[in-house]
Design an enzyme around this catalytic site. Sequence first.
Site, mmCIF file in Angstrom:
data_model
loop_
_atom_site.group_PDB
_atom_site.id
_atom_site.type_symbol
_atom_site.label_atom_id
_atom_site.label_comp_id
_atom_site.label_asym_id
_atom_site.label_seq_id
_atom_site.Cartn_x
_atom_site.Cartn_y
_atom_site.Cartn_z
ATOM 1 N N ASP A 12 1.139 -3.122 -3.053
ATOM 2 C CA ASP A 12 0.853 -2.099 -2.058
ATOM 3 C C ASP A 12 -0.670 -2.059 -1.950
ATOM 4 O O ASP A 12 -1.347 -1.475 -2.791
ATOM 5 C CB ASP A 12 1.405 -0.737 -2.508
ATOM 6 C CG ASP A 12 1.139 0.351 -1.498
ATOM 7 O OD1 ASP A 12 1.173 0.071 -0.282
ATOM 8 O OD2 ASP A 12 0.882 1.492 -1.920
ATOM 9 N N GLU A 73 2.502 -5.365 1.536
ATOM 10 C CA GLU A 73 2.706 -4.513 2.700
ATOM 11 C C GLU A 73 1.774 -4.944 3.822
ATOM 12 O O GLU A 73 0.582 -5.149 3.605
ATOM 13 C CB GLU A 73 2.443 -3.049 2.343
ATOM 14 C CG GLU A 73 2.725 -2.109 3.508
ATOM 15 C CD GLU A 73 2.539 -0.662 3.127
ATOM 16 O OE1 GLU A 73 3.471 -0.080 2.544
ATOM 17 O OE2 GLU A 73 1.449 -0.132 3.405
ATOM 18 N N ASP A 146 1.664 4.656 -5.127
ATOM 19 C CA ASP A 146 1.295 3.249 -4.900
ATOM 20 C C ASP A 146 2.072 2.320 -5.833
ATOM 21 O O ASP A 146 2.425 1.206 -5.455
ATOM 22 C CB ASP A 146 -0.214 3.055 -5.118
ATOM 23 C CG ASP A 146 -1.032 4.081 -4.374
ATOM 24 O OD1 ASP A 146 -1.359 3.845 -3.207
ATOM 25 O OD2 ASP A 146 -1.323 5.141 -4.972
#
Length: 180
Positions: A12, A73, A146
């Site tokens: 992330d 991501e 996260d």
Amino acid sequence: MSLENLRVMGIDPGLTRCGLSVVQAGQGRAVLPVAVGVVRTPAGAELTERLLRLSNAVNDWMDDYQPEVVAIERVFERGNVSTVMNTAHAVGVLMLAAAQRGIPVHMYTPSEVKKAVSGNGRADKRQMTIMITRILGLSEAPKPADAADALALAVCHCWRAPLLARTKAALEPNSTEGAR
């Protein structure tokens, strides 16, 4: 197509907080957690210093856990251009680390990850954390968000990898699978 034992690193991306995780695909839809954490860089530091810290951390993780694939991501517009640019810089560093090792990178939008993990492309952070905790059989929810997001990215890839592999095989020239 089974990809049992596939080791996936989920990332992330972020410049201030970057979630890192490693999972291993099990039988069927089973996924086993290997490691999870967050790399932090000081907001007051120069961009180059922050990117170097992020690069060093992700390289250490790749050396320690030997992922076979990376799921990151996809950067999207969050309204603040400087935040998007900083995240994009971080993504470049993270992708470069994988590329230098010959590790394939797959990018997923937040809604793709949410849909894969929770069945709802609009799930909130709380729902996602609950689902990832259940899916991985964790005794407590990963924190901060996260870390949970990095795990969700890795799980998403584990579950999508068989379809991606079949699609790739079907599109390759001389593929016998595509002719069936």
